[in-house]
Design a protein around this motif. Structure first.
Motif, PDB file in Angstrom:
ATOM      1  N   UNK A  73       9.030 -47.011  83.787  1.00  0.00           N
ATOM      2  CA  UNK A  73       8.690 -45.748  84.454  1.00  0.00           C
ATOM      3  C   UNK A  73       9.314 -44.568  83.720  1.00  0.00           C
ATOM      4  N   UNK A  74      10.422 -44.829  83.069  1.00  0.00           N
ATOM      5  CA  UNK A  74      11.114 -43.706  82.431  1.00  0.00           C
ATOM      6  C   UNK A  74      10.562 -43.387  81.042  1.00  0.00           C
ATOM      7  N   UNK A  75       9.629 -44.177  80.569  1.00  0.00           N
ATOM      8  CA  UNK A  75       9.015 -43.848  79.275  1.00  0.00           C
ATOM      9  C   UNK A  75       8.065 -42.670  79.458  1.00  0.00           C
ATOM     10  N   UNK A  76       8.219 -41.675  78.619  1.00  0.00           N
ATOM     11  CA  UNK A  76       7.423 -40.456  78.790  1.00  0.00           C
ATOM     12  C   UNK A  76       6.473 -40.180  77.629  1.00  0.00           C
ATOM     13  N   UNK A  77       6.452 -41.043  76.655  1.00  0.00           N
ATOM     14  CA  UNK A  77       5.498 -40.848  75.560  1.00  0.00           C
ATOM     15  C   UNK A  77       5.923 -39.811  74.540  1.00  0.00           C
ATOM     16  N   UNK A  78       7.180 -39.384  74.591  1.00  0.00           N
ATOM     17  CA  UNK A  78       7.614 -38.392  73.594  1.00  0.00           C
ATOM     18  C   UNK A  78       7.694 -39.015  72.205  1.00  0.00           C
ATOM     19  N   UNK A  79       8.125 -40.243  72.152  1.00  0.00           N
ATOM     20  CA  UNK A  79       8.128 -40.976  70.884  1.00  0.00           C
ATOM     21  C   UNK A  79       7.315 -42.239  71.070  1.00  0.00           C
ATOM     22  N   UNK A  80       7.315 -43.075  70.067  1.00  0.00           N
ATOM     23  CA  UNK A  80       6.536 -44.312  70.193  1.00  0.00           C
ATOM     24  C   UNK A  80       7.183 -45.237  71.220  1.00  0.00           C
ATOM     25  N   UNK A  81       6.374 -46.058  71.821  1.00  0.00           N
ATOM     26  CA  UNK A  81       6.899 -47.009  72.806  1.00  0.00           C
ATOM     27  C   UNK A  81       7.843 -47.993  72.133  1.00  0.00           C
ATOM     28  N   UNK A  82       7.494 -48.377  70.929  1.00  0.00           N
ATOM     29  CA  UNK A  82       8.351 -49.309  70.194  1.00  0.00           C
ATOM     30  C   UNK A  82       9.714 -48.675  69.920  1.00  0.00           C
ATOM     31  N   UNK A  83       9.703 -47.420  69.503  1.00  0.00           N
ATOM     32  CA  UNK A  83      10.958 -46.723  69.249  1.00  0.00           C
ATOM     33  C   UNK A  83      11.773 -46.573  70.522  1.00  0.00           C
ATOM     34  N   UNK A  84      11.086 -46.277  71.602  1.00  0.00           N
ATOM     35  CA  UNK A  84      11.781 -46.149  72.885  1.00  0.00           C
ATOM     36  C   UNK A  84      12.419 -47.481  73.277  1.00  0.00           C
ATOM     37  N   UNK A  85      11.692 -48.557  73.070  1.00  0.00           N
ATOM     38  CA  UNK A  85      12.243 -49.873  73.396  1.00  0.00           C
ATOM     39  C   UNK A  85      13.492 -50.151  72.564  1.00  0.00           C
ATOM     40  N   UNK A  86      13.428 -49.762  71.292  1.00  0.00           N
ATOM     41  CA  UNK A  86      14.599 -49.961  70.435  1.00  0.00           C
ATOM     42  C   UNK A  86      15.798 -49.170  70.957  1.00  0.00           C
ATOM     43  N   UNK A  87      15.520 -47.919  71.354  1.00  0.00           N
ATOM     44  CA  UNK A  87      16.607 -47.067  71.827  1.00  0.00           C
ATOM     45  C   UNK A  87      17.206 -47.619  73.115  1.00  0.00           C
ATOM     46  N   UNK A  88      16.335 -48.010  74.022  1.00  0.00           N
ATOM     47  CA  UNK A  88      16.825 -48.566  75.288  1.00  0.00           C
ATOM     48  C   UNK A  88      17.631 -49.831  75.029  1.00  0.00           C
ATOM     49  N   UNK A  89      17.141 -50.622  74.105  1.00  0.00           N
ATOM     50  CA  UNK A  89      17.848 -51.860  73.780  1.00  0.00           C
ATOM     51  C   UNK A  89      19.205 -51.561  73.145  1.00  0.00           C
ATOM     52  N   UNK A  90      19.234 -50.563  72.284  1.00  0.00           N
ATOM     53  CA  UNK A  90      20.505 -50.193  71.650  1.00  0.00           C
ATOM     54  C   UNK A  90      21.497 -49.717  72.704  1.00  0.00           C
ATOM     55  N   UNK A  91      21.016 -48.928  73.646  1.00  0.00           N
ATOM     56  CA  UNK A  91      21.909 -48.468  74.717  1.00  0.00           C
ATOM     57  C   UNK A  91      22.425 -49.657  75.526  1.00  0.00           C
ATOM     58  N   UNK A  92      21.525 -50.562  75.828  1.00  0.00           N
ATOM     59  CA  UNK A  92      21.908 -51.739  76.603  1.00  0.00           C
ATOM     60  C   UNK A  92      22.936 -52.572  75.841  1.00  0.00           C
ATOM     61  N   UNK A  93      22.722 -52.682  74.548  1.00  0.00           N
ATOM     62  CA  UNK A  93      23.642 -53.464  73.725  1.00  0.00           C
ATOM     63  C   UNK A  93      25.033 -52.833  73.736  1.00  0.00           C
ATOM     64  N   UNK A  94      25.063 -51.525  73.582  1.00  0.00           N
ATOM     65  CA  UNK A  94      26.359 -50.849  73.558  1.00  0.00           C
ATOM     66  C   UNK A  94      27.052 -50.983  74.908  1.00  0.00           C
ATOM     67  N   UNK A  95      26.289 -50.843  75.975  1.00  0.00           N
ATOM     68  CA  UNK A  95      26.883 -51.008  77.301  1.00  0.00           C
ATOM     69  C   UNK A  95      27.441 -52.410  77.491  1.00  0.00           C
ATOM     70  N   UNK A  96      26.654 -53.401  77.062  1.00  0.00           N
ATOM     71  CA  UNK A  96      27.117 -54.787  77.190  1.00  0.00           C
ATOM     72  C   UNK A  96      28.366 -55.011  76.361  1.00  0.00           C
ATOM     73  N   UNK A  97      28.325 -54.509  75.124  1.00  0.00           N
ATOM     74  CA  UNK A  97      29.442 -54.709  74.219  1.00  0.00           C
ATOM     75  C   UNK A  97      30.716 -54.136  74.827  1.00  0.00           C
ATOM     76  N   UNK A  98      30.552 -52.965  75.424  1.00  0.00           N
ATOM     77  CA  UNK A  98      31.733 -52.333  76.022  1.00  0.00           C
ATOM     78  C   UNK A  98      32.231 -53.131  77.213  1.00  0.00           C
ATOM     79  N   UNK A  99      31.252 -53.599  78.002  1.00  0.00           N
ATOM     80  CA  UNK A  99      31.643 -54.383  79.176  1.00  0.00           C
ATOM     81  C   UNK A  99      32.415 -55.622  78.736  1.00  0.00           C
TER      82      UNK A  99
END
Lengths: 317, 385
Positions: A143-169
């Protein structure tokens, strides 16, 4: 009747966008899609054109601005993502066929470990599907995807954020005992960086940094603070590596000159300013052990290990 | 790399971002260079101060095998061109250097003299023609009917052509050019510059006095009576020229030159789309150059061997069969209906087992409005599903 003509054009434009998006294939009607676009417009365009975005402000945005904004959106991917979030079966099939494998590749690229990659990708996939329901409604991350960049790029960014959050946890929950068991040697706590003795150095440095452009500052921070490679910075900024390299050289040289100039304007002589920068103890990069032993013909304590041996390089910081 | 004073690092580290983190959409658009200036500045301002977001941004960069560097394409292509020219120059410089040239000539003269001394009576005996001789023979044959000049050079075409020009000024440079062109057509991979330099080199060798002496020494028979081809044959009697010819032929056949170009376009080619432009890397993604910049953004590509397809917004579709050197734009249509939707995916239907295709490669094009277009004849005719 300019008002009517304008609304006709607007409706025609909306219809064109709807057609281009292919949202109809996912069972999304034109009104639903228009509402999504309106939300996105309000989120971005109005927030930059007005300090207080509100639905009533949408009329302040010109048709040209809207058209430009919508033209930059990835409409088809937006339709796909929102249809997936809405639970459309066909959209999910498309999404899975297009991105499932890519998600695993992305995860492997980020984690560099197949087990962690599988875990990360599956976790994100669950979030995208919306396993956690709220009030009986799936809460899909798409729902939070807004089409500003590619969906693939957005998925990468979301995944990177998730990875960093997990790593920190994970980093947070590792106990000292575990680290000790793994043979981690605990060094003495790093002392807080001491402030420069002369406040004028900090002020001159802050001023010199403030004069930099945003991109220059980003480049400096990426290279000197984060330790990014020239290639990474170049990819991020869309430049060539050699351009980044030249820019960094120019920035480092220019910063030094500006700081020195700032120090001189604060009453230091050129020599004093140079000394103030050079003699900062944190800049000293000496191998004390080699310096101390280089001239000695024989070891002072042959056969014994000096206790200071392990900290011989400590002068670097 | 010039270092910055430690105080600069400390002050940068001490600064903290003022605003909340930009959402993943903005970070993605920033990384894809898709943000307008105002928004880009806002994101940059945050990124300059926020190490966390910088880390996310770098982690979220496209996969290494897909894209390594979105580069300024022109600068990169210029660099590649410069490297290519530099390679050419370095080879030519080495092989055409004056010291090597004269050393080759001296060695040739010595060998020629020894051959003349040992086998003085076997000068005009026909021998098995080498490649160089064959080329020279062709050159001589073209002009031989009217030639009365002492053409004895078994050099490659350029040298032979120059000799002909020297001997028959009336034939003019046109003949020389025609000959050179005809002979050089054997190696189309060599660039124009290389050919020119080879010709210059050959001319320099041909005009060298020791060679002329050598020619005179072994051609004391009435040359007008001898067939031109026979005069051009004995390559072994002209070691100096043979050596030079070998050098020229070596240049022409220089694997480093021709293969470098072949390798550039045929091996290790990696493709990626960045900011709507198809990028090509010829060194496993270390450097990139712009391969196709259409008037509308490209969205996807597919490649198999030297065949590359690229599709983009509003149905633009391109095909290259030479690794992206040349492109043809296609406009798929079925019964008058044209493909007008965004092309989101292209699939080249290769044999999954062997990586080969049997017969024409079927191409499947997927569009944003869920149409599937298929062509089995390289994009000439299409079917729509």
């Amino acid at each position: 009747m300019p008002r009517s003509a304008s609304s006709d054009n607007s409706a025609e434009f909306a219809a064109t966008l709807y057609e281009r998006s292919g949202a109809a294939a996912y069972g999304m009607n034109a009104d639903q899609f228009a509402a999504i676009l309106d939300d996105i417009l309000r989120k971005y365009l109005l927030s930059t054109s007005s300090a207080n975005p509100s639905p009533s402000n949408s009329s302040h945005v010109s048709a040209e601005q809207k058209a430009d904004f919508y033209a930059g959106l990835r409409l088809e991917e937006l339709a796909l993502a929102r249809a997936c979030a809405a639970g459309n079966e066909r959209a999910w099939q498309d999404f899975v066929s297009r991105f499932r494998q890519k998600l695993h590749k992305m995860a492997l690229h980020i984690t560099r470990d197949s087990a962690s990659a599988a875990e990360l990708a599956d976790s994100l996939f669950a979030d995208l599907y919306g396993v956690n329901a709220r009030d009986g409604v799936r809460n899909s991350k798409l729902v939070s995807y807004t089409g500003r960049g590619s969906l693939e790029g957005w998925l990468r960014t979301v995944m990177a954020q998730e990875f960093i959050n997990r790593y920190r946890k994970q980093k947070r929950v590792v106990s000292l005992e575990e680290q000790t068991d793994e043979g981690v040697q605990f060094a003495a706590a790093t002392p807080e960086p001491t402030c420069a003795s002369d406040q004028r150095i900090e002020t001159a440095t802050d001023e010199a940094l403030a004069e930099l452009s945003l991109e220059d500052r980003f480049t400096l921070a990426s290279y000197f603070l984060d330790g990014r490679t020239l290639a990474d910075i170049a990819r991020t900024l869309g430049l060539h590596e050699s351009s980044v390299s030249r820019r960094l050289d120019r920035l480092a040289t220019g910063l030094r000159k500006r700081i020195l100039a700032g120090l001189r304007t604060r009453g230091m002589s050129h020599a004093q300013a140079e000394e103030a920068l050079e003699t900062d103890v944190r800049d000293i990069r000496l191998n004390l052990r080699s310096r101390l032993t280089q001239d000695s013909g024989a070891k002072a304590f042959p056969g014994s290990k000096t206790p200071a041996q392990d900290t011989g390089d400590g002068g670097s910081d | 790399m010039t270092e910055v004073p430690k105080i600069v690092r400390d002050r940068m580290r001490a600064a903290s971002p003022e605003r909340s983190h930009p959402d993943p959409n903005l970070l993605t658009a920033f990384a894809e260079q898709a943000l307008p200036a105002i928004e880009r500045d806002g994101v940059l301002k945050h990124l300059a101060l926020c190490a966390d977001c910088r880390e996310v941004l770098v982690l979220a960069l496209p996969l290494a095998e897909a894209v390594t560097a979105p580069i300024a394409a022109d600068a990169e292509s210029d660099r590649i061109t410069r490297i290519s020219k530099k390679t050419e120059r370095s080879w030519l410089t080495i092989l055409a250097g004056p010291s090597i040239r004269w050393a080759a000539l001296a060695a040739g003269v010595v060998v020629a003299a020894s051959v003349l001394l040992v086998h003085p009576g076997k000068l005009n005996q026909p021998i098995a023609p080498s490649e160089n001789q064959r080329v020279a023979t062709v050159a001589s044959t073209i002009v031989s009917p009217a030639s009365s000049s002492p053409i004895t050079s078994p050099l490659t075409g350029q040298v032979a052509a120059k000799t002909i020009d020297d001997a028959r000024p009336n034939s003019g440079p046109l003949l020389s050019k025609q000959l050179s062109k005809k002979l050089l057509s054997k190696k189309p991979n060599l660039g124009e510059k290389t050919s020119t330099e080879i010709s210059k080199e050959a001319v320099g060798v041909d005009a060298a006095p020791p060679v002329e002496d050598s020619q005179m020494a072994r051609n004391d028979v009435p040359v007008n009576d001898a067939p031109i081809i026979e005069k051009a044959k004995p390559a072994q009697q002209q070691p100096a020229e043979t050596e030079t010819a070998g050098t020229n032929e070596q240049l022409k056949n220089q694997p480093g030159l021709a293969l470098a170009e072949d390798q550039t376009f045929a091996r290790n080619v990696t493709w990626a789309i960045m900011a709507g432009i198809l990028q090509r890397s010829v060194n496993n993604g270390q450097n990139w150059q712009s391969a196709l910049h259409a008037d509308r953004p490209l969205l996807c590509y597919a490649s198999h061997g030297e065949e590359v397809w690229a599709g983009g917004q509003a149905g633009i579709l391109f095909r290259s069969i030479d690794d992206g050197v040349t492109w043809a734009q296609l406009q798929p249509s079925v019964k008058g209906q044209q493909l007008g939707a965004d092309i989101t995916h292209i699939d080249i239907q290769t044999d999954n087992i062997h990586g080969n295709v049997s017969g024409p490669t079927p191409i499947i094009v997927f569009t944003s409005n869920n149409e599937v277009w298929t062509s089995r004849d390289g994009g000439i005719t299409w079917q729509k599903n």
